[in-house]
Design a protein around this motif. Sequence first.
Motif, PDB file in Angstrom:
ATOM      1  N   GLU A 113     -14.447   2.396  10.501  1.00  0.00           N
ATOM      2  CA  GLU A 113     -12.984   2.290  10.501  1.00  0.00           C
ATOM      3  C   GLU A 113     -12.432   2.391   9.078  1.00  0.00           C
ATOM      4  OE1 GLU A 113     -11.554  -0.408  14.182  1.00  0.00           O
ATOM      5  OE2 GLU A 113     -12.999  -1.392  12.847  1.00  0.00           O
ATOM      6  N   LEU A 114     -13.130   1.765   8.138  1.00  0.00           N
ATOM      7  CA  LEU A 114     -12.713   1.855   6.740  1.00  0.00           C
ATOM      8  C   LEU A 114     -12.873   3.287   6.224  1.00  0.00           C
ATOM      9  CD1 LEU A 114     -14.270  -1.458   5.377  1.00  0.00           C
ATOM     10  CD2 LEU A 114     -11.832  -0.894   5.442  1.00  0.00           C
ATOM     11  N   SER A 121     -10.675   5.972  -4.874  1.00  0.00           N
ATOM     12  CA  SER A 121     -11.617   4.850  -5.039  1.00  0.00           C
ATOM     13  C   SER A 121     -10.880   3.517  -5.059  1.00  0.00           C
ATOM     14  CB  SER A 121     -12.421   5.024  -6.336  1.00  0.00           C
ATOM     15  OG  SER A 121     -13.226   6.179  -6.282  1.00  0.00           O
ATOM     16  N   LYS A 122      -9.775   3.472  -5.790  1.00  0.00           N
ATOM     17  CA  LYS A 122      -9.007   2.228  -5.881  1.00  0.00           C
ATOM     18  C   LYS A 122      -8.399   1.852  -4.527  1.00  0.00           C
ATOM     19  CE  LYS A 122      -7.792   2.603 -10.786  1.00  0.00           C
ATOM     20  NZ  LYS A 122      -6.695   2.798 -11.776  1.00  0.00           N
ATOM     21  N   LEU A 124       0.827  -1.202   0.000  1.00  0.00           N
ATOM     22  CA  LEU A 124       0.000   0.000   0.000  1.00  0.00           C
ATOM     23  C   LEU A 124       0.869   1.264   0.000  1.00  0.00           C
ATOM     24  CD1 LEU A 124      -2.722  -1.052   2.622  1.00  0.00           C
ATOM     25  CD2 LEU A 124      -2.896  -1.107   0.122  1.00  0.00           C
ATOM     26  N   VAL A 125       1.930   1.229   0.816  1.00  0.00           N
ATOM     27  CA  VAL A 125       2.849   2.365   0.878  1.00  0.00           C
ATOM     28  C   VAL A 125       3.462   2.623  -0.493  1.00  0.00           C
ATOM     29  CG1 VAL A 125       5.033   3.191   1.829  1.00  0.00           C
ATOM     30  CG2 VAL A 125       3.385   2.038   3.311  1.00  0.00           C
ATOM     31  N   LYS A 126       3.862   1.561  -1.153  1.00  0.00           N
ATOM     32  CA  LYS A 126       4.461   1.685  -2.479  1.00  0.00           C
ATOM     33  C   LYS A 126       3.485   2.318  -3.468  1.00  0.00           C
ATOM     34  CE  LYS A 126       6.776  -1.002  -6.096  1.00  0.00           C
ATOM     35  NZ  LYS A 126       7.229  -2.355  -6.516  1.00  0.00           N
ATOM     36  N   ARG A 140     -10.233  -2.312   1.888  1.00  0.00           N
ATOM     37  CA  ARG A 140     -11.305  -3.241   2.238  1.00  0.00           C
ATOM     38  C   ARG A 140     -10.855  -4.698   2.071  1.00  0.00           C
ATOM     39  NH1 ARG A 140     -16.620  -2.056   2.848  1.00  0.00           N
ATOM     40  NH2 ARG A 140     -16.213   0.046   2.041  1.00  0.00           N
ATOM     41  N   ALA A 141      -9.970  -4.934   1.090  1.00  0.00           N
ATOM     42  CA  ALA A 141      -9.529  -6.306   0.823  1.00  0.00           C
ATOM     43  C   ALA A 141      -8.224  -6.660   1.532  1.00  0.00           C
ATOM     44  CB  ALA A 141      -9.364  -6.500  -0.689  1.00  0.00           C
ATOM     45  N   HIS A 142      -7.616  -5.690   2.207  1.00  0.00           N
ATOM     46  CA  HIS A 142      -6.304  -5.918   2.816  1.00  0.00           C
ATOM     47  C   HIS A 142      -6.432  -6.528   4.213  1.00  0.00           C
ATOM     48  CE1 HIS A 142      -2.149  -5.120   4.067  1.00  0.00           C
ATOM     49  NE2 HIS A 142      -1.876  -4.933   2.778  1.00  0.00           N
ATOM     50  N   PRO A 143      -5.530  -7.449   4.567  1.00  0.00           N
ATOM     51  CA  PRO A 143      -5.572  -8.089   5.903  1.00  0.00           C
ATOM     52  C   PRO A 143      -5.516  -7.094   7.065  1.00  0.00           C
ATOM     53  CG  PRO A 143      -4.073  -9.269   4.444  1.00  0.00           C
ATOM     54  CD  PRO A 143      -4.486  -8.043   3.712  1.00  0.00           C
TER      55      PRO A 143
END
Length: 465
Positions: A73-74, A54-55, A24-26, A61-64
């Motif tokens: 929270e999201l 949006s992406k 995500l950071v990348k 939402r799909a990340h652990p």
Amino acid sequence: MENNTDVSIHDFLERMRKPSAGDLVKSIKSFIVSFLNNEPDPEKDSAAVQDFFSKMEAAFRAHPLWSGCSEDELDSAGDGLEKYVMTKLFPRVFASNTEDVISDEKLFQKMSLVQQFIAPEYLDIKPTFQNETSWLLAQKELQKINMYKAPRDKLVCVLNCCKVINNLLLNASIASNENTPGADEFLPVLIYVTIKANPPQLHSNLLYIQRYRRESKLVGEAAYFFTNILSAESFISNIDAKSLSMDEAEFEKNMESARARISGLSSQSTAPPPPRDESTAHKTQTLNPKRETTLFQSRSSDSLSATSDMLNANNETPMKKAESVSDLESKGAATLLKDTEASKTFQEYPYLFASAGDLRVGDVEGLLNSYKQLVFKYVCLSKGLGATAATTSLASSSSPPLQASSGFDTSKESEDHTASSSDVRETDRSVDDLLRALQGEGEAVDKVLDVKQEEYTAVLAEEQT
């Protein structure tokens, strides 16, 4: 103003510095670098940022790291992302278009003039709903808009301003057994408050919110209030005698008087100008840009334009040297010393004669905001007069720095930027005399804002999340 994004950005950054957030950071760093390398284009920039948000929301939402998290929270993660990204992109996207900058200057100048003579009656605001003292609360909320960089934080300033007005109108209608106020009652008050507040770069601020606030959040109540302030901006930009239910001659007279007051010229000077020769015309062309810049960049409509006498191209008398900040301080202090009702001038500053024991914890936020506005106005005045005193930028980060393990740089994530003079000089004797004179009147000074901190907090509705 309570800012829940401080919690959002903190939680967001805490998660982002975990090793598992490397992908995500990348993505975030890659987007920022790519964005900054592109040529500015407001429409394309807005579309690119909204698409990225949006992406990334889908990626969260799909990340652990957000597995099992609630929608709130999201949503907070989305706000944290918006704040981080837009703080990085702010210098590149805010007021970057020449047309927007010109619109800012024209709007600020227009409000600077109109606020000199505007009255609630000119906007057909019923006496029942007139409460200029309490409207100061709404003005102060709107004036905070330039203290923040995140679109959400700027929007919250607008929403708080609108909610103060809405609640005051509702309370007034209940007290007078009037019908519940609607848009016809709300919009004129918002227009009046906006003119009186006259926040610099209002046009660019509203465009910035419109372009870069997450689209999924600019809905409902937020969209309603935001649409109203866009309408207020449009009304003010096109304001004329007809829109103020005023005679054309009276409107023009008021505008001319306001121009004279702002430029520091005597409004009673009506002598016809002498004929201009070619050298005078050339001087006008040379100096006019400076005059416009000085007027547009004035932080407050009450600021004096010390160079206006020099820029009167129709006057063949020698140019006057611009007064220094110190000269203006001494002159103002001397004037107030001669004023038998000087204490009334300071009624807007309820803490001026307070001692440390009089303050409560709830007063801290108001004092801090007042301090920031004071510093901004003083530094802008100093710069406008060509002062050479060095200034230091003081920034307090609302989020902790990230560890180097994630490569996520947050060392410059400050929202509340203030400037203060680092050049400490001895106060002029006339100012000392004024302070001593006023200290004797301190106990007799009435507070203009007769609203306690608890009432002020109650007036502000909860922030739009």
